[in-house]
Motif scaffolding. Structure first.
Motif, PDB file in Angstrom:
ATOM      1  N   GLY A 201     -56.761 -56.316 -60.233  1.00  0.00           N
ATOM      2  CA  GLY A 201     -57.244 -55.419 -59.067  1.00  0.00           C
ATOM      3  C   GLY A 201     -58.730 -56.136 -58.541  1.00  0.00           C
ATOM      4  N   VAL A 202     -59.276 -56.429 -57.789  1.00  0.00           N
ATOM      5  CA  VAL A 202     -60.364 -56.752 -57.310  1.00  0.00           C
ATOM      6  C   VAL A 202     -61.503 -56.055 -56.678  1.00  0.00           C
ATOM      7  CG1 VAL A 202     -62.035 -57.822 -54.696  1.00  0.00           C
ATOM      8  CG2 VAL A 202     -58.899 -58.704 -55.825  1.00  0.00           C
ATOM      9  N   GLU A 203     -62.674 -55.939 -56.603  1.00  0.00           N
ATOM     10  CA  GLU A 203     -63.925 -55.008 -56.549  1.00  0.00           C
ATOM     11  C   GLU A 203     -64.416 -55.167 -55.434  1.00  0.00           C
ATOM     12  OE1 GLU A 203     -66.369 -52.628 -56.934  1.00  0.00           O
ATOM     13  OE2 GLU A 203     -65.093 -52.920 -58.708  1.00  0.00           O
ATOM     14  N   VAL A 204     -64.837 -53.984 -54.662  1.00  0.00           N
ATOM     15  CA  VAL A 204     -64.898 -54.242 -53.115  1.00  0.00           C
ATOM     16  C   VAL A 204     -66.721 -53.221 -52.927  1.00  0.00           C
ATOM     17  CG1 VAL A 204     -62.160 -54.718 -52.574  1.00  0.00           C
ATOM     18  CG2 VAL A 204     -63.168 -52.046 -52.673  1.00  0.00           C
ATOM     19  N   GLN A 205     -66.253 -52.810 -53.704  1.00  0.00           N
ATOM     20  CA  GLN A 205     -67.547 -52.199 -54.026  1.00  0.00           C
ATOM     21  C   GLN A 205     -68.854 -53.225 -53.506  1.00  0.00           C
ATOM     22  OE1 GLN A 205     -68.635 -49.443 -57.604  1.00  0.00           O
ATOM     23  NE2 GLN A 205     -68.020 -47.832 -55.785  1.00  0.00           N
ATOM     24  N   ASN A 206     -69.726 -52.918 -52.742  1.00  0.00           N
ATOM     25  CA  ASN A 206     -71.148 -53.522 -51.721  1.00  0.00           C
ATOM     26  C   ASN A 206     -70.424 -55.195 -51.026  1.00  0.00           C
ATOM     27  OD1 ASN A 206     -72.721 -51.743 -52.406  1.00  0.00           O
ATOM     28  ND2 ASN A 206     -72.723 -52.117 -54.863  1.00  0.00           N
TER      29      ASN A 206
END
Length: 568
Positions: A201-206
């Protein structure tokens, strides 16, 4: 716009081709043997490949699958992007094998990619698929030897396999399309094509995020990222005329109660135009009064799914004025969900951008509501396209620059034909299929190609494909292929080769059927997609599943008319 959070950039490697997944195998036994010889070689381990493996094995043929990925499931192993899921309901979207469905239940009527991976693992446990699969095995060349009566198939890891029959279960979406925007290699953020999404997955928060494309994957990622991304920009060229999914949880009890009727349901899905458990209304649009039309549209809309595509009035894909009625209802329903007037006009314009349903609609749950969030923005790139990537983001043609940390490239595929032309296939005359099909695809019955003896393809060019529920098409075509092979074996035949004139006739038939519809009015997947330089032509049989099944069965009964037949 300034950065929401200090971003640490790192070098990236994003995959762009199936060969990126090829591997050298330590195991040189079974399907990994270096000089393997089999009766049938199947390419692809999705619905088509798994169906053919079991069906041909059951007929006594030694059969193996070559799969570019590392597991079974086809599309559902590749597609792990945020929000990925299927747009057909169960039980219409599954195999019709009792030993599989009697020991399986779904969590919802529209499974996500994780559910479908679990399902394929279950299929393997029940009927044993993986023991006959070679994974991370990418076909890069194949040619039929008429003297030997065998296909010689080469893979990227250097192996050669011989098989009497070559079955391409590669579907319509195995060749990704990534536009050649300048500077993609310079971008210091994270970028991935939706169907090559990393498992972790890929982190997208902020994060400042972008999605390029508003096809099915773009819509699904928007729904997943909208609530969690720091800032999200959706780059749209053409609005997606998406329709409500109506996803709901399923209980074990209600599924078990229905299973005694599954055999009839699986037969029934093959009697409807698009292979679903519902079909066209018997009436034409203007047979009803405006009030009756409104009530009918409302009922189908509430039922959800593709019903508001292929279970409305039977003239909707053929009559321009009738089609406008279905669009106007869609627009009224959809516009009411979008707050901002400018965004509303881009997502659901009053004037339809193209006829409704002649670009495959996708199913959505909260897509339009995402654009009511302050953090979600629609970027219109129809008249102001992407010029280039930079180290920090994307620049449009007018010089507007968008600072970004994460980019999802949801630009789809070289649909239907690109799947087969990327395999290095050569005819018996030594001509590459890619070259032969550059002026346009040509098949016989949407399952065979002249000059490629004993080769069959499923869910590809000139079959029902893009206008059909996947497993329905797979089983209709898969049974036909299995029966054709059984007929070859029973009659001591070396190989069959479709006649050129038969292929010409079938292509003309596909064209004639398509010209009776509104499909030719717009560039869409049905007309070959939007790949630069690709021929504008229909790639799917648009006469519906029942007519297709009847026609190909007649052709098998009278196969001397369409095939040159060579005895052993």
């Amino acid at each position: 716009m300034g950065s929401i959070e200090e971003t640490v950039f790192r070098p990236k490697k994003y995959n762009t081709a199936l060969t990126d997944y090829s591997a050298i195998h330590d195991d040189e036994t079974g399907p990994y043997a270096k000089n393997l010889e089999v009766d049938a070689l199947v390419v692809g381990a999705g619905f088509a490949g798994v169906f053919m493996l079991k069906t041909l094995r059951d007929r006594g043929l030694k059969t193996v699958i070559f799969e570019a990925g590392n597991e079974t499931g086809g599309t559902w192993r590749w597609n792990c992007y945020p929000g990925a899921g299927v747009d057909s309901e169960v039980p219409e979207y599954e195999f019709s094998w009792p030993e599989v469905y009697n020991t399986w239940n779904w969590p919802s009527n529209y499974p996500d990619y994780k559910d479908l991976r679990d399902y394929f693992d279950h299929v393997d446990k029940v009927i044993g698929i993986k023991k006959d699969c070679a994974f991370n095995t990418v076909v890069v060349g194949a040619q039929f030897d008429t003297n030997e009566g065998r296909w010689n198939v080469k893979t990227a890891d250097g192996r050669t396999t011989k098989a009497k029959y070559l079955v391409l279960g590669t579907g319509f979406a195995a060749k990704r399309y990534i536009p050649s925007w300048p500077g993609m290699d310079k971008f210091k953020g994270i970028v991935h094509h939706s169907s090559f999404w990393p498992e972790e997955g890929v982190e997208v928060q902020n994060k400042r995020c972008a999605i390029i494309g508003t096809g099915a994957s773009g819509v699904q990622i928007t729904q997943a990222w909208g609530p969690v991304a720091g800032d999200l920009k959706v780059f749209q060229r053409t609005p997606n005329l998406a329709i409500p999914m109506r996803k709901r949880d399923l209980t074990v009890e209600e599924q078990e109660r229905l299973k005694p009727y599954y055999p009839e349901l699986f037969r029934y899905r093959e009697t409807n135009f698009a292979g679903f458990l519902y079909g066209w209304c018997e009436r034409n649009t203007f047979d009803d009064t405006p009030e009756e039309r409104e009530a009918f549209y409302e009922r189908v809309w509430k039922e959800g799914g593709f019903r508001y595509w292929v279970a409305i009035y039977k003239d909707n894909l053929m009559n321009a004025e009738a089609n406008k009625e279905s669009y106007n209802f869609w627009a009224k329903k959809t516009r009411a969900r979008i707050d901002d007037p400018k965004t509303r006009e881009l997502l659901a314009p009053r004037e339809m951008p193209h006829y409704f349903g002649i670009k495959r609609p996708c199913l959505e749950k909260t897509y339009y509501e995402q654009f009511n969030r302050e953090s979600v923005h629609l970027v219109n790139i129809k008249s102001n396209p992407i010029r280039e990537f930079t180290e920090t983001g994307i620049t449009l043609e007018d010089g507007t620059h968008h600072e970004l940390d994460v980019v999802a490239v949801a630009t789809g595929f070289d649909v239907v034909t690109g799947v087969m032309t990327q395999l290095g296939l050569k005819s018996i005359d030594g001509v590459e299929l890619k070259k032969e099909w550059s002026p346009g695809a040509k098949t016989y019955l949407g399952m065979t190609v002249s000059g490629y003896p004993n080769m069959f393809h499923i869910y590809g060019a000139h079959g029902p494909t893009l206008l059909c529920n996947g497993p329905t098409s797979v089983e209709v075509q898969g049974r036909w292929i299995s029966d054709a092979i059984a007929k070859i074996e029973a009659n001591n035949i070396k190989y069959i080769n479709p006649k050129i004139e038969a292929a010409d006739s079938w292509k003309n038939h596909v064209l004639e059927l398509n010209n009776q519809t509104l499909f030719p009015t717009t560039h869409s997947t049905y007309m070959g997609g939007s790949i630069p330089g690709k021929v504008y032509e229909p790639v799917s049989y648009s006469g519906g599943v029942p007519a297709y099944a009847s026609e190909v069965r007649q052709a098998l009964d009278n196969w001397e008319e369409g095939f040159d037949i060579f005895k052993a």
